[in-house]
Every structure is written in C-alpha cells, then in structure tokens.
Scaffold this motif. Structure first.
Motif, PDB file in Angstrom:
ATOM      1  N   SER A  86       2.301  -2.417   6.379  1.00  0.00           N
ATOM      2  CA  SER A  86       2.948  -1.603   7.403  1.00  0.00           C
ATOM      3  C   SER A  86       1.869  -1.042   8.312  1.00  0.00           C
ATOM      4  O   SER A  86       0.699  -0.918   7.933  1.00  0.00           O
ATOM      5  CB  SER A  86       3.759  -0.481   6.763  1.00  0.00           C
ATOM      6  N   GLU A  87       2.262  -0.695   9.510  1.00  0.00           N
ATOM      7  CA  GLU A  87       1.310  -0.137  10.466  1.00  0.00           C
ATOM      8  C   GLU A  87       0.780   1.206   9.967  1.00  0.00           C
ATOM      9  O   GLU A  87      -0.378   1.554  10.190  1.00  0.00           O
ATOM     10  CB  GLU A  87       1.988   0.014  11.822  1.00  0.00           C
ATOM     11  N   ARG A  88       1.601   1.931   9.261  1.00  0.00           N
ATOM     12  CA  ARG A  88       1.189   3.215   8.698  1.00  0.00           C
ATOM     13  C   ARG A  88       0.076   3.025   7.663  1.00  0.00           C
ATOM     14  O   ARG A  88      -0.884   3.792   7.602  1.00  0.00           O
ATOM     15  CB  ARG A  88       2.386   3.900   8.039  1.00  0.00           C
ATOM     16  N   ALA A  89       0.167   1.963   6.865  1.00  0.00           N
ATOM     17  CA  ALA A  89      -0.869   1.693   5.862  1.00  0.00           C
ATOM     18  C   ALA A  89      -2.182   1.301   6.525  1.00  0.00           C
ATOM     19  O   ALA A  89      -3.254   1.707   6.073  1.00  0.00           O
ATOM     20  CB  ALA A  89      -0.409   0.586   4.923  1.00  0.00           C
ATOM     21  N   LEU A  90      -2.118   0.516   7.594  1.00  0.00           N
ATOM     22  CA  LEU A  90      -3.343   0.134   8.291  1.00  0.00           C
ATOM     23  C   LEU A  90      -4.024   1.332   8.935  1.00  0.00           C
ATOM     24  O   LEU A  90      -5.247   1.392   9.014  1.00  0.00           O
ATOM     25  CB  LEU A  90      -3.041  -0.933   9.342  1.00  0.00           C
ATOM     26  N   LYS A  91      -3.240   2.316   9.381  1.00  0.00           N
ATOM     27  CA  LYS A  91      -3.831   3.529   9.958  1.00  0.00           C
ATOM     28  C   LYS A  91      -4.486   4.386   8.874  1.00  0.00           C
ATOM     29  O   LYS A  91      -5.493   5.035   9.116  1.00  0.00           O
ATOM     30  CB  LYS A  91      -2.768   4.347  10.678  1.00  0.00           C
ATOM     31  N   GLU A  92      -3.905   4.376   7.655  1.00  0.00           N
ATOM     32  CA  GLU A  92      -4.463   5.189   6.570  1.00  0.00           C
ATOM     33  C   GLU A  92      -5.721   4.570   5.982  1.00  0.00           C
ATOM     34  O   GLU A  92      -6.659   5.274   5.642  1.00  0.00           O
ATOM     35  CB  GLU A  92      -3.416   5.374   5.464  1.00  0.00           C
ATOM     36  N   ILE A  93      -5.751   3.244   5.861  1.00  0.00           N
ATOM     37  CA  ILE A  93      -6.886   2.589   5.228  1.00  0.00           C
ATOM     38  C   ILE A  93      -8.095   2.554   6.140  1.00  0.00           C
ATOM     39  O   ILE A  93      -9.209   2.857   5.737  1.00  0.00           O
ATOM     40  CB  ILE A  93      -6.499   1.161   4.780  1.00  0.00           C
ATOM     41  N   LYS A  94      -7.928   2.157   7.384  1.00  0.00           N
ATOM     42  CA  LYS A  94      -8.996   2.077   8.381  1.00  0.00           C
ATOM     43  C   LYS A  94     -10.146   1.197   7.916  1.00  0.00           C
ATOM     44  O   LYS A  94     -11.306   1.497   8.117  1.00  0.00           O
ATOM     45  CB  LYS A  94      -9.512   3.447   8.761  1.00  0.00           C
ATOM     46  N   ALA A  95      -9.826   0.095   7.258  1.00  0.00           N
ATOM     47  CA  ALA A  95     -10.854  -0.853   6.836  1.00  0.00           C
ATOM     48  C   ALA A  95     -10.632  -2.157   7.577  1.00  0.00           C
ATOM     49  O   ALA A  95      -9.512  -2.503   7.941  1.00  0.00           O
ATOM     50  CB  ALA A  95     -10.768  -1.080   5.329  1.00  0.00           C
ATOM     51  N   GLU A  96     -11.698  -2.885   7.794  1.00  0.00           N
ATOM     52  CA  GLU A  96     -11.605  -4.133   8.522  1.00  0.00           C
ATOM     53  C   GLU A  96     -11.296  -5.324   7.624  1.00  0.00           C
ATOM     54  O   GLU A  96     -10.988  -6.398   8.103  1.00  0.00           O
ATOM     55  CB  GLU A  96     -12.929  -4.403   9.256  1.00  0.00           C
ATOM     56  N   VAL A  97     -11.384  -5.147   6.303  1.00  0.00           N
ATOM     57  CA  VAL A  97     -11.152  -6.251   5.368  1.00  0.00           C
ATOM     58  C   VAL A  97      -9.839  -6.024   4.630  1.00  0.00           C
ATOM     59  O   VAL A  97      -9.323  -4.909   4.564  1.00  0.00           O
ATOM     60  CB  VAL A  97     -12.301  -6.392   4.367  1.00  0.00           C
ATOM     61  N   CYS A  98      -9.315  -7.095   4.075  1.00  0.00           N
ATOM     62  CA  CYS A  98      -8.067  -7.021   3.314  1.00  0.00           C
ATOM     63  C   CYS A  98      -8.287  -6.196   2.045  1.00  0.00           C
ATOM     64  O   CYS A  98      -9.359  -6.234   1.447  1.00  0.00           O
ATOM     65  CB  CYS A  98      -7.610  -8.442   2.983  1.00  0.00           C
ATOM     66  N   HIS A  99      -7.265  -5.487   1.616  1.00  0.00           N
ATOM     67  CA  HIS A  99      -7.409  -4.655   0.418  1.00  0.00           C
ATOM     68  C   HIS A  99      -7.464  -5.488  -0.854  1.00  0.00           C
ATOM     69  O   HIS A  99      -7.875  -5.012  -1.900  1.00  0.00           O
ATOM     70  CB  HIS A  99      -6.254  -3.643   0.334  1.00  0.00           C
ATOM     71  N   LYS A 100      -7.072  -6.758  -0.782  1.00  0.00           N
ATOM     72  CA  LYS A 100      -7.111  -7.602  -1.983  1.00  0.00           C
ATOM     73  C   LYS A 100      -8.490  -8.206  -2.134  1.00  0.00           C
ATOM     74  O   LYS A 100      -8.862  -8.728  -3.081  1.00  0.00           O
ATOM     75  CB  LYS A 100      -6.057  -8.698  -1.884  1.00  0.00           C
ATOM     76  N   VAL A 134       0.831  -1.207   0.000  1.00  0.00           N
ATOM     77  CA  VAL A 134       0.000   0.000   0.000  1.00  0.00           C
ATOM     78  C   VAL A 134       0.864   1.256   0.000  1.00  0.00           C
ATOM     79  O   VAL A 134       0.731   2.127  -0.854  1.00  0.00           O
ATOM     80  CB  VAL A 134      -0.954   0.000   1.218  1.00  0.00           C
ATOM     81  N   VAL A 135       1.779   1.351   0.960  1.00  0.00           N
ATOM     82  CA  VAL A 135       2.571   2.564   1.131  1.00  0.00           C
ATOM     83  C   VAL A 135       3.921   2.464   0.427  1.00  0.00           C
ATOM     84  O   VAL A 135       4.473   3.464  -0.019  1.00  0.00           O
ATOM     85  CB  VAL A 135       2.759   2.861   2.644  1.00  0.00           C
ATOM     86  N   GLY A 136       4.473   1.262   0.332  1.00  0.00           N
ATOM     87  CA  GLY A 136       5.768   1.078  -0.309  1.00  0.00           C
ATOM     88  C   GLY A 136       6.942   1.116   0.650  1.00  0.00           C
ATOM     89  O   GLY A 136       8.087   1.216   0.217  1.00  0.00           O
ATOM     90  N   LEU A 137       6.690   1.024   1.952  1.00  0.00           N
ATOM     91  CA  LEU A 137       7.782   1.005   2.930  1.00  0.00           C
ATOM     92  C   LEU A 137       8.499  -0.336   2.885  1.00  0.00           C
ATOM     93  O   LEU A 137       7.868  -1.381   2.708  1.00  0.00           O
ATOM     94  CB  LEU A 137       7.234   1.234   4.342  1.00  0.00           C
TER      95      LEU A 137
END
Length: 159
Positions: A145-159, A123-126
């Motif tokens: 990354s933890e930063r990506a999970l904070k930005e997305i704020k969704a309960e499901v996987c992005h895939k 997601v973020v590329g870290l």
C-alpha cells in the motif's frame, strides 16, 4: 373518463428537458478494476500481472493477446500499450486470511461483500479493494500500500 378532448396538455408535458447525465456507480467501478481482468473481463486468478498503468490482468489472457497475430484482430484499448511480455510485471500478492470468497458455499445463503478483498498489504494489512492506493515494485513484483511505502522509506524490497 378521458380521451374526450377535454384535457389540455401543460407545457412540461410537451417540452422535453435536458437529459440527465448518468452517474457511474463507484463501487461497481472499483469491483471491476480490482477483481476482474482488464483484458478478458474474467475474475482475476493467479498468476496476476500488471502493466505500467496499474491495470491488472490474468497472465494467460495477456499471453493469448500477444500470440494472436491475425490481421482481423481488433486492438483492445485496455492492452494496446502492451507490445511484449516485458511490458508487464508478475505480482507477488499476499492472501487475505479473512477472505472466504471461493471457500464458502455458493448457494446464495450468505452475504457477499463487494468490498472484501482477496489480497492485503503485507506490511500494514490494508485490504486491496480500491479504497486505498497500492504500488508494486517493477524489479520484484511485490505489492504494497502507499501508506506502507511512506512508513518504510526504504529503496529496497522488504523481503
């Protein structure tokens, strides 16, 4: 010249002071945690699994550990909490396109950066090298990354 009895030792030469505590090299500790299997101490290779404590393992090392039922087996403290294959999750890692660790020649004529990571956050590329916190989802094994999970704020996987 010396050894003629004319030298008088000073106090600091006779009395030993308290020993200095050896500090662990943080870079070496990060490399050991993120690039090597916690059980077999071999380089991480696919398929990679993780336990609930966040330790990374080679899947074949975990399978060998679980299948070895000999009574003289010494329990490995890094995997003593793993009782079955259900206690680990296979990780879906995304390759880093900038990483050229195994592709280049191994003649020793290039600089190996110990902080260059094989995997990145999709997601973020870290880079997944230990400087940033990473999390994995237990139901699908996707790593972010933890930063990506904070930005997305969704309960499901992005895939």
């Amino acid at each position: 010249m010396g050894c003629d009895g004319g030298t008088i030792p000073k106090r600091h030469e006779l009395v030993k002071g308290p020993r200095k505590v050896e500090k662990v090299d943080k870079v070496a500790e990060l490399v050991a945690r993120w690039f090597y299997c916690a059980l077999s101490q071999e380089k991480l290779r696919r398929p990679i699994v993780a336990c609930e404590l966040g330790r990374l393992y080679n899947k074949d090392a975990i399978l060998e550990y679980l299948l070895d039922k000999s009574p003289d087996k010494t329990p490995m403290e890094s995997a003593s909490h793993i009782k079955s294959i259900k206690n680990v999750t296979e990780l879906q890692l995304v390759d880093n396109p900038a990483w050229a660790g195994d592709k280049e020649s191994t003649k020793g004529d290039k600089y190996d950066d110990p902080q260059a990571a094989r995997f990145i956050c999709p997601v973020v590329g870290l880079e997944m090298n230990g400087r940033h916190r990473f999390c994995f989802l237990r139901n699908c094994g996707c790593v972010f990354s933890e930063r990506a999970l904070k930005e997305i704020k969704a309960e499901v996987c992005h895939k």
